[in-house]
Design an enzyme around this catalytic site. Structure first.
Site, PDB file in Angstrom:
ATOM      1  N   ASP A   9       0.876  -1.156   0.000  1.00 21.92           N
ATOM      2  CA  ASP A   9       0.000   0.000   0.000  1.00 21.92           C
ATOM      3  C   ASP A   9       0.928   1.225   0.000  1.00 21.92           C
ATOM      4  O   ASP A   9       2.144   1.091   0.193  1.00 21.92           O
ATOM      5  CB  ASP A   9      -0.883  -0.043   1.252  1.00 21.92           C
ATOM      6  CG  ASP A   9      -1.713   1.203   1.436  1.00 21.92           C
ATOM      7  OD1 ASP A   9      -2.260   1.700   0.434  1.00 21.92           O
ATOM      8  OD2 ASP A   9      -1.799   1.687   2.572  1.00 21.92           O
ATOM      9  N   ASP A  11      -0.176   5.028   1.114  1.00 26.18           N
ATOM     10  CA  ASP A  11      -0.447   5.957   2.213  1.00 26.18           C
ATOM     11  C   ASP A  11      -0.355   5.255   3.567  1.00 26.18           C
ATOM     12  O   ASP A  11      -0.934   4.189   3.768  1.00 26.18           O
ATOM     13  CB  ASP A  11      -1.848   6.561   2.063  1.00 26.18           C
ATOM     14  CG  ASP A  11      -1.957   7.473   0.856  1.00 26.18           C
ATOM     15  OD1 ASP A  11      -0.934   8.040   0.441  1.00 26.18           O
ATOM     16  OD2 ASP A  11      -3.078   7.615   0.320  1.00 26.18           O
ATOM     17  N   ASP A  20      -3.454  12.287   0.220  1.00 29.46           N
ATOM     18  CA  ASP A  20      -4.564  13.197  -0.066  1.00 29.46           C
ATOM     19  C   ASP A  20      -4.711  14.234   1.041  1.00 29.46           C
ATOM     20  O   ASP A  20      -4.767  15.442   0.793  1.00 29.46           O
ATOM     21  CB  ASP A  20      -5.874  12.411  -0.205  1.00 29.46           C
ATOM     22  CG  ASP A  20      -5.943  11.600  -1.484  1.00 29.46           C
ATOM     23  OD1 ASP A  20      -5.086  11.796  -2.362  1.00 29.46           O
ATOM     24  OD2 ASP A  20      -6.863  10.769  -1.603  1.00 29.46           O
ATOM     25  N   ASP A  95      -4.939   3.497  -3.082  1.00 29.69           N
ATOM     26  CA  ASP A  95      -6.097   4.326  -3.380  1.00 29.69           C
ATOM     27  C   ASP A  95      -5.718   5.817  -3.386  1.00 29.69           C
ATOM     28  O   ASP A  95      -6.568   6.671  -3.168  1.00 29.69           O
ATOM     29  CB  ASP A  95      -7.214   4.061  -2.357  1.00 29.69           C
ATOM     30  CG  ASP A  95      -8.553   4.634  -2.788  1.00 29.69           C
ATOM     31  OD1 ASP A  95      -8.683   4.962  -3.975  1.00 29.69           O
ATOM     32  OD2 ASP A  95      -9.449   4.767  -1.931  1.00 29.69           O
ATOM     33  N   ASP A 176      -2.259  -0.815   5.708  1.00 36.11           N
ATOM     34  CA  ASP A 176      -2.724  -0.290   6.992  1.00 36.11           C
ATOM     35  C   ASP A 176      -4.233  -0.129   7.065  1.00 36.11           C
ATOM     36  O   ASP A 176      -4.809  -0.194   8.150  1.00 36.11           O
ATOM     37  CB  ASP A 176      -2.088   1.087   7.252  1.00 36.11           C
ATOM     38  CG  ASP A 176      -2.675   2.150   6.332  1.00 36.11           C
ATOM     39  OD1 ASP A 176      -3.531   2.920   6.781  1.00 36.11           O
ATOM     40  OD2 ASP A 176      -2.299   2.182   5.150  1.00 36.11           O
TER      41      ASP A 176
END
Length: 270
Positions: A9, A11, A20, A95, A176
């Site tokens: 992942d 972030d 973001d 994402d 996470d």
């Protein structure tokens, strides 16, 4: 080909923040973002915020400068470079969006370490405005806890299928958030999931232990991530090496002293 596929992942895993939120806060748009959040999904909201920045005269370079300041633990940089040097196939499933991720990876000299980056597409239009779009259409991932714009479980299945022709692959997945639970469930025995301790993925795994077939190794910070990840990679490489020796020897036991030594344990940074 690499026997180990390591999927990160981004972030709060590679970087120590949400990219973001980092951009929104650093660019002084937190209040507007919070006002709009109840009215629309996150992914279209980020696209809307990029339009707001553009209308305020903020440039794509302003956003890039902001991203280059995002916190990234030095041990995570060395972990990624070490795993790449060992021949692992490194991928990102995130994402966030491609502009945010590419800008940060290039800044830290990590871009070439990754075979593939799966994330929400983005591009700079003719007006110099950053546009952000969903990875999946909103009907592709209707199940919880995946967000409507991206099911990471589907991405993992696609990666597994794409590398299957190269022989046996064992996956290590690091993440996470809630969206990382679906791909964690796609891992099998002999594979590993590394949830960040006290984050949503860790909580979901601990609340649903029977659903997870992979071996679980938690981590808290960059130092632990590096140590644990390299240990797991070393374990897989040694096991794969032993398997090759067994096949070459027609499953007869032969003293190790007559063969090349097994790989030594990787050095661990403290």
């Amino acid at each position: 080909m690499a026997a180990v596929v390591v999927v990160f992942d981004f972030d709060k895993t590679i970087i120590d923040c949400d990219s973001d939120n980092w951009v929104i806060d650093e660019m002084g748009a937190t209040q507007l973002f919070d006002q709009l959040l109840p009215t629309m999904p996150w992914n279209p909201l980020m696209d809307r915020m990029m339009s707001e920045f553009h209308s305020q005269g903020k440039t794509i370079e302003d956003i890039a400068d902001c991203l280059r300041r995002a916190p990234l633990h030095p041990n995570i940089i060395t972990a990624i470079k070490s795993a790449h040097a060992l021949g692992c196939d490194l991928r990102i499933v995130s994402d966030a969006n491609s502009f945010f991720i590419d800008t940060i990876l290039k800044h830290h000299g990590l871009m070439d370490c990754f075979t593939e980056i799966n994330t929400n597409p983005s591009y700079v239009d003719d007006e110099g405005k950053l546009r952000i779009f969903p990875f999946h259409d909103f009907t592709s991932s209707p199940h919880s806890p995946c967000p409507p714009n991206m099911c990471k479980g589907l991405v993992i299945e696609r990666i597994r299928e794409s590398v299957s022709a190269e022989g046996k692959k064992r996956f290590v997945y690091l993440g996470d958030g809630k969206g990382d639970f679906c791909p964690a469930l796609r891992l099998g025995e002999g594979e590993y999931v590394m949830p960040r301790k006290n984050f949503p993925l860790w909580e979901l795994i601990h609340n649903n232990p029977l659903l997870v077939k992979a071996e679980v190794h938690e981590w808290s910070d960059g130092e632990e991530l590096e140590r644990i990840l390299l240990q797991l990679i070393n374990t897989i490489l040694v096991e794969e090496n032993n398997s090759l020796i067994s096949v070459d020897c027609n499953f007869h036991t032969i003293p190790i002293s007559t063969h090349e030594p097994l790989p030594k344990a990787l050095p661990v940074h403290h």
